[in-house]
Motif scaffolding. Structure first.
Motif, mmCIF file in Angstrom:
data_model
loop_
_atom_site.group_PDB
_atom_site.id
_atom_site.type_symbol
_atom_site.label_atom_id
_atom_site.label_comp_id
_atom_site.label_asym_id
_atom_site.label_seq_id
_atom_site.Cartn_x
_atom_site.Cartn_y
_atom_site.Cartn_z
ATOM 1 N N ARG A 34 36.971 -4.559 1.061
ATOM 2 C CA ARG A 34 37.359 -4.964 2.412
ATOM 3 C C ARG A 34 37.437 -6.471 2.582
ATOM 4 N NH1 ARG A 34 33.276 -0.973 4.713
ATOM 5 N NH2 ARG A 34 34.340 0.944 4.197
ATOM 6 N N LYS A 35 36.480 -7.187 1.992
ATOM 7 C CA LYS A 35 36.440 -8.633 2.193
ATOM 8 C C LYS A 35 37.695 -9.299 1.640
ATOM 9 C CE LYS A 35 33.374 -12.559 1.601
ATOM 10 N NZ LYS A 35 32.102 -13.020 1.061
ATOM 11 N N VAL B 278 35.089 -2.370 10.151
ATOM 12 C CA VAL B 278 33.991 -3.328 9.997
ATOM 13 C C VAL B 278 33.115 -3.365 11.248
ATOM 14 C CG1 VAL B 278 33.476 -5.784 9.705
ATOM 15 C CG2 VAL B 278 35.215 -4.707 8.293
ATOM 16 N N THR B 279 33.728 -3.370 12.419
ATOM 17 C CA THR B 279 32.913 -3.404 13.638
ATOM 18 C C THR B 279 32.087 -2.135 13.795
ATOM 19 O OG1 THR B 279 34.806 -2.613 14.920
ATOM 20 C CG2 THR B 279 34.387 -4.981 14.929
ATOM 21 N N GLU C 105 30.726 -0.563 11.380
ATOM 22 C CA GLU C 105 29.623 -0.621 10.414
ATOM 23 C C GLU C 105 28.623 -1.732 10.699
ATOM 24 O OE1 GLU C 105 31.639 -0.972 6.718
ATOM 25 O OE2 GLU C 105 32.068 1.175 6.612
#
Length: 160
Positions: free
Chosen positions: A67-68, A133-134, A136
């Protein structure tokens, strides 16, 4: 718990300020204003096909690269595409102000490339992964409530 919530809120803020929804909703006027010679309905079809294709690419890419990497690449690519589109507007304005300056021929295809690239990269990365992401960032017990807050905030920003 406040810090992860604020990080998620800022991620949603930057998603809205990137202009992703504006590019999707106003692709036809954007293409017309830059002087693209495409038929407006064809521009909408190109944008829709780009968004559909990018969904499938996102499924393959995110699991392999992480993801990053995808988020950072997406953000940087979207910035480059925004700069390209802004340059197209600038060059068109310069050509309109001085009748001696001809309109460069690449202004016919560069805005299309910029918008399609922006939407493709945004949908592969930042446009979709920000929601993952939000979700998690926070523990499951507060996740539902904060997801609702993120959604409310994001769609309120869309209405401005």
């Amino acid at each position: 718990m406040l810090k992860p919530f604020l990080i998620g809120l800022f991620m949603m803020f930057f998603l809205q300020m990137s202009g992703f929804n504006v590019m999707v909703f106003y692709c036809v006027p954007i293409f017309k204003s830059v002087g693209v010679s495409l038929e407006p309905n064809l521009a909408s079809v190109i944008v829709g096909a780009t968004l559909l294709l990018s969904c499938f690419v996102a499924l393959a890419v995110v699991s392999q690269l992480g993801r990053k990497v995808v988020l950072v690449t997406s953000i940087l690519g979207m910035a480059v595409c925004d700069i390209l589109l802004g340059t197209c507007y600038h060059l068109q304005e310069v050509a309109a102000r001085s009748p001696d300056t001809p309109v460069p021929s690449y202004l016919g295809w560069l805005p299309i490339l910029a918008v399609v690239g922006f939407l493709f990269l945004g949908n592969v990365g930042y446009g979709t992964l920000v929601w993952v992401v939000t979700a998690e960032l926070l523990p499951p017990k507060v996740n539902k409530k904060d997801d609702d807050t993120y959604s409310l905030y994001t769609y309120t920003q869309t209405l401005r």
